[in-house]
Design a protein around this motif. Structure first.
Motif, PDB file in Angstrom:
ATOM      1  N   PRO A   1      -5.916  -3.882  -3.017  1.00  0.00           N
ATOM      2  CA  PRO A   1      -5.693  -3.579  -4.435  1.00  0.00           C
ATOM      3  C   PRO A   1      -6.975  -3.805  -5.227  1.00  0.00           C
ATOM      4  O   PRO A   1      -7.749  -4.711  -4.948  1.00  0.00           O
TER       5      PRO A   1
ATOM      6  N   PRO B   1       0.828  -1.214   0.000  1.00  0.00           N
ATOM      7  CA  PRO B   1       0.000   0.000   0.000  1.00  0.00           C
ATOM      8  C   PRO B   1       0.857   1.256   0.000  1.00  0.00           C
ATOM      9  O   PRO B   1       1.069   1.893   1.020  1.00  0.00           O
TER      10      PRO B   1
ATOM     11  N   ALA C   1      -1.481   3.224  -7.770  1.00  0.00           N
ATOM     12  CA  ALA C   1      -0.317   2.596  -7.140  1.00  0.00           C
ATOM     13  C   ALA C   1       0.946   3.010  -7.873  1.00  0.00           C
ATOM     14  O   ALA C   1       0.908   3.464  -9.020  1.00  0.00           O
TER      15      ALA C   1
ATOM     16  N   VAL D   1      -8.013  -1.430   3.206  1.00  0.00           N
ATOM     17  CA  VAL D   1      -7.119  -1.074   2.097  1.00  0.00           C
ATOM     18  C   VAL D   1      -6.868  -2.345   1.289  1.00  0.00           C
ATOM     19  O   VAL D   1      -6.449  -3.364   1.852  1.00  0.00           O
TER      20      VAL D   1
ATOM     21  N   TRP E   1      -5.008   1.414  -5.608  1.00  0.00           N
ATOM     22  CA  TRP E   1      -5.370   0.971  -4.262  1.00  0.00           C
ATOM     23  C   TRP E   1      -6.748   1.542  -3.930  1.00  0.00           C
ATOM     24  O   TRP E   1      -7.004   2.732  -4.143  1.00  0.00           O
TER      25      TRP E   1
END
Length: 871
Positions: free
Chosen positions: A756, A718, A851, A754, A770
């Motif tokens: 992906p 993250p 990301a 959190v 993210w």
């Protein structure tokens, strides 16, 4: 004879046992004197002078006088004590030392015969003066000698001690160690006489110099040795290394010395195994010599040869010497050499070109699979046969003649011919042959390859056809094209479109150089041609001059083509004058916009200050009015007046907060710091820390869930590129709203996750993001208001219900968009957060942030598992 006393030599003040001493006895009342002949006292320099001697008085008379007077007996005893001095002097000379005595007040300095002999003088040759001795001291050592002597005479040191060089009688230099102290003082307690000894330490000094030289030589040998050298103690702690060790393992010398030898090993297992096998062998007097896998400071594994021996067998306290040689290159070469035979076999069989090997007699000894397929014969059956066994006599004879010529001059040969393959087809081929030699250069055989060029022949015909087609396209194209020689910049050819664009006839244009139409300096044009000729650049932008004198901006795309063996530059010219003018106008507009934004920002700062100042005055005067009218007994403020003052103060404070929020909103994206890789846990944890008091007061339960390690390995942990301050404000506003807009009577619950975003990652060009979800069980947001809440000054509740200016969510949306993401409100999921009616309650804020790309992110996830923070 009563009242006589003994005196010393007037010149040197010394007594020694070598010859008779004539002692003068003085009487206190008169000048009568006697001469005493004794064999115990004499002056070594022979400088005694008798004064008023009287031969009539004998030793018996003196002895009788001594027995009658106690004072005379005391002085006699002192004389007998002085008689021991000659024996001490003889012993000192025999030991190689020298004695000296100095009369500080008179400046006399006496040296013993041994000291004079040590300096190369004969006894009595050295003058008894301080100046003579000072002149013999080396000029570089004289300040140290005088400083040591002054320190002793002043009482700073109990004795005088110094080492210095003295010039001998032959002119050489002698190192001596000089020691002494004051032995007599005058009536005022000032030093009057010193005595001391001097020792020849030249041999010791030479040994020290040789030892220092030996150490320098050892250091030079170690520092310049091509291999690493280490000295380790019995506990395998490194005590000394040379520069080669630091270079091999890429550690600093100061980091290696004092560290465990484990520092340079690949892993603990190898370290322990070497210790168990090597050290017992070295302690027994043997030598350890093996190649071991080790590791550099950067983590790279290397192969080293270790040679170790004990400094002294049987005495581990002396330590062990290790020689380390980096043999990684050789080890890899050996590995490659061991694999080369198999690799060559695989390579030969993989290459589609038929390859064969013959010895000097023309016998086939090897061939690859392609040759087997080409000739239709197994390689085992091919071994030992000749070309006459495989080809017709005419072809075989010609081939044999070529092979003999090849073995004679050993120059590679290549020639074209035709060959009938296994299927009976006659094909065009090229034979490429070379001689391979044994050690010493003697030919061992021939390696040949058969290249089928039938396709190449057809391709050459097609190339000729394409050349004709290229010429037609070059001439007929409406695009401006020039063919330029990169050597001298000459325009070799041009098409009619180029003649029309530049305004020159084709014949005139073909006789010009590129410098004639390029407005840039000649040196720059030559440099650009050089880059284009080496294919370093393809696209250029120039300013070209037309025949009319007009200057046009052009974009030139250049590609290299080969024409009759010469490299030419095919230039495609596109007129971009209008585009450049548009870009210049856009640049002016951009600069004007930047200036306008700067003025607007300055105006915002001034306006915020000027607007907040009257609000502060209003608040201050309202407070003063309330204190003066309502604070004293019998004040005139009633409840209605107090309520009006509270309303006015509250309005001023809300106005002040509104101005601050507007200023923060205007700053987002303009006052941000340069983006850097930011792990999302840093701003998130900081926001939770800032909200800790509010969370505790509300009794809220806040939890954070991070992605598991195996969720999506191709996406980094993250981490995003952004401004950590803006991200912290984003999380603080969203989490703070989830705590603030809670349902009365229901403990707030805030869940942050959190993860992906999997959607679209399998699509080409889709960037990884993210997704952060902030779920709460508060009052929720109606579907019709989910877009309106992100507008500025948009409030869904009265101020007496929930405080706020209606700017916070607008700031959040602007921060997310500044970071290239998206923020929205979604339907609450069907989870365990439900209201009294059993349906999902609260709201769900979702945001996505890009990301980091592969060039800046680290592989894997930075955080795993679940972290929970509860109040």
């Amino acid at each position: 004879m009563k009242g006589y006393d003994c005196v010393h030599c007037r010149r040197c003040m010394q007594l020694e046992a070598s010859r008779p001493l004539y002692v003068t006895l003085r009487r206190k009342r008169g000048r009568d004197a006697v001469m005493v002949d004794t064999t115990t006292l004499s002056c070594s320099s022979g400088c005694f002078q008798a004064e008023n001697t009287h031969p009539g008085v004998g030793a018996a008379t003196v002895a009788a006088e001594i027995r009658r007077s106690p004072r005379t007996r005391l002085r006699w005893r002192r004389g007998r004590t002085a008689s021991a001095m000659p024996r001490l002097q003889l012993a000192t000379d025999a030991a190689g030392n020298g004695l000296w005595e100095r009369d500080i007040a008179g400046g006399a300095l006496w040296h013993s015969p041994g000291l004079q002999t040590m300096l190369g003088f004969t006894p009595g040759e050295v003058p008894a003066t301080v100046d003579f001795w000072r002149s013999r001291i080396h000029p570089e050592d004289r300040p140290a000698v005088e400083a040591a002597l002054a320190a002793h005479l002043s009482g700073g040191h109990p004795r005088y001690e110094c080492e210095y060089r003295v010039r001998t009688a032959s002119g050489g230099w002698l190192w001596i160690r000089d020691r002494g102290r004051v032995v007599a003082w005058d009536a005022e307690r000032r030093p009057a006489r010193m005595m001391g000894r001097q020792l020849d330490v030249t041999a010791r000094k030479r040994m020290e110099e040789e030892l220092a030289e030996s150490r320098l030589q050892l250091d030079a040998i170690l520092d310049n040795a091509p291999v690493g050298v280490l000295l380790v103690d019995r506990d395998r702690v490194i005590r000394r290394v040379n520069k080669s060790v630091a270079a091999t393992f890429q550690h600093r010398l100061e980091d290696i010395v004092g560290s465990s030898a484990r520092l340079i090993y690949g892993d603990d297992r190898v370290f322990e195994e070497i210790g168990e096998r090597a050290y017992p062998r070295m302690q027994a007097g043997g030598q350890f010599d093996e190649e071991v896998a080790m590791r550099r400071a950067d983590g790279a594994d290397i192969r080293c040869r270790l040679i170790g021996r004990s400094v002294k067998p049987g005495d581990p306290e002396r330590g062990y010497v290790w020689v380390v040689q980096d043999v990684t290159v050789r080890w890899r070469a050996e590995q490659a050499l061991n694999d080369r035979a198999g690799f060559q076999r695989v390579l030969l069989d993989t290459v589609p070109v038929p390859i064969f090997v013959q010895d000097v007699m023309g016998h086939y000894v090897d061939a690859n699979s392609a040759f087997e397929r080409w000739m239709g014969i197994d390689r085992q059956a091919l071994f030992g046969r000749t070309v006459f066994d495989l080809a017709p006599p005419d072809i075989a004879g010609a081939d044999e003649a070529v092979d003999k010529a090849l073995l004679a001059d050993q120059k590679p040969q290549s020639y074209e011919t035709q060959l009938r393959c296994a299927d009976g087809t006659l094909r065009d081929v090229v034979f490429s042959k070379a001689v391979y030699c044994r050690t010493g250069g003697k030919p061992a055989g021939i390696v040949g390859a058969v290249m089928d060029i039938s396709e190449r022949k057809r391709a050459e015909q097609a190339l000729r056809e394409r050349q004709q087609l290229f010429e037609q396209i070059f001439v007929s194209s409406c695009a401006v094209k020039l063919l330029i020689d990169p050597v001298d910049g000459r325009i070799v050819d041009a098409n009619p479109a180029a003649a029309s664009f530049y305004g020159y006839p084709l014949d005139r244009l073909r006789s010009m150089r590129i410098e004639d139409i390029n407005a840039a300096p000649t040196t720059m044009v030559r440099q650009e041609l050089h880059q284009a000729g080496r294919a370093e650049r393809r696209l250029f932008q120039f300013r070209h001059r037309l025949a009319s004198g007009e200057i046009r901006d052009v974009e030139v795309y250049i590609s290299n083509i080969v024409v009759h063996g010469r490299t030419m530059l095919m230039s495609l010219i596109h007129d971009i004058t209008e585009r450049c003018r548009a870009a210049e106008a856009l640049g002016r507009k951009t600069r004007e916009l930047e200036r306008s934004n700067a003025e607007l920002e300055a105006f915002a700062y001034v306006a915020s200050h000027d607007l907040r100042q009257p609000l502060r005055v209003i608040t201050s005067y309202l407070t003063l009015l309330e204190r003066n009218l309502g604070g004293s007994p019998g004040g005139s403020l009633d409840e209605e007046a107090r309520e009006c003052i509270d309303f006015a103060r509250d309005g001023a404070q809300r106005m002040d907060r509104l101005i601050v929020d507007l200023l923060d909103y205007s700053r987002v994206g303009r006052k941000a710091k340069p983006f850097r890789p930011v792990p999302l846990d840093e701003p998130l944890q900081l926001a939770l820390l800032n909200l800790e008091v509010a969370v505790q007061d509300a009794g809220a339960a806040v939890s954070v869930e991070w992605p598991d390690e195996g969720m999506l390995p191709m996406v980094a942990g993250p981490t995003v590129a952004g401004d950590d301050g803006e991200l912290m404000r984003l999380f603080q506003n969203l989490i703070g709203n989830a705590v603030k807009y809670r349902q009365p009577g229901r403990p707030p619950v805030v869940r942050i996750s959190v993860a992906p975003d999997r959607q679209g990652l399998d699509q080409p060009g889709k960037a990884a993001v993210w997704r952060i979800d902030i779920r709460d069980n508060g009052i929720g947001i109606a579907a019709g208001d989910r877009e309106r809440v992100f507008g500025i000054f948009q409030r869904l509740h009265r101020r007496d219900e929930y405080e706020g200016t209606g700017v916070g969510l607008a700031v959040c949306k602007k921060i997310v968009e500044h970071h290239g993401g998206r923020l929205w409100v979604d339907d609450p999921p069907d989870d365990d957060l439900r209201g009294e009616d059993g349906r999902p309650c609260g709201s769900l804020f979702r945001l996505v942030l890009p990301a980091l790309d592969d060039a800046t992110r680290q592989a894997g996830f930075a955080h795993t598992g679940e972290a929970r923070i509860r109040s």
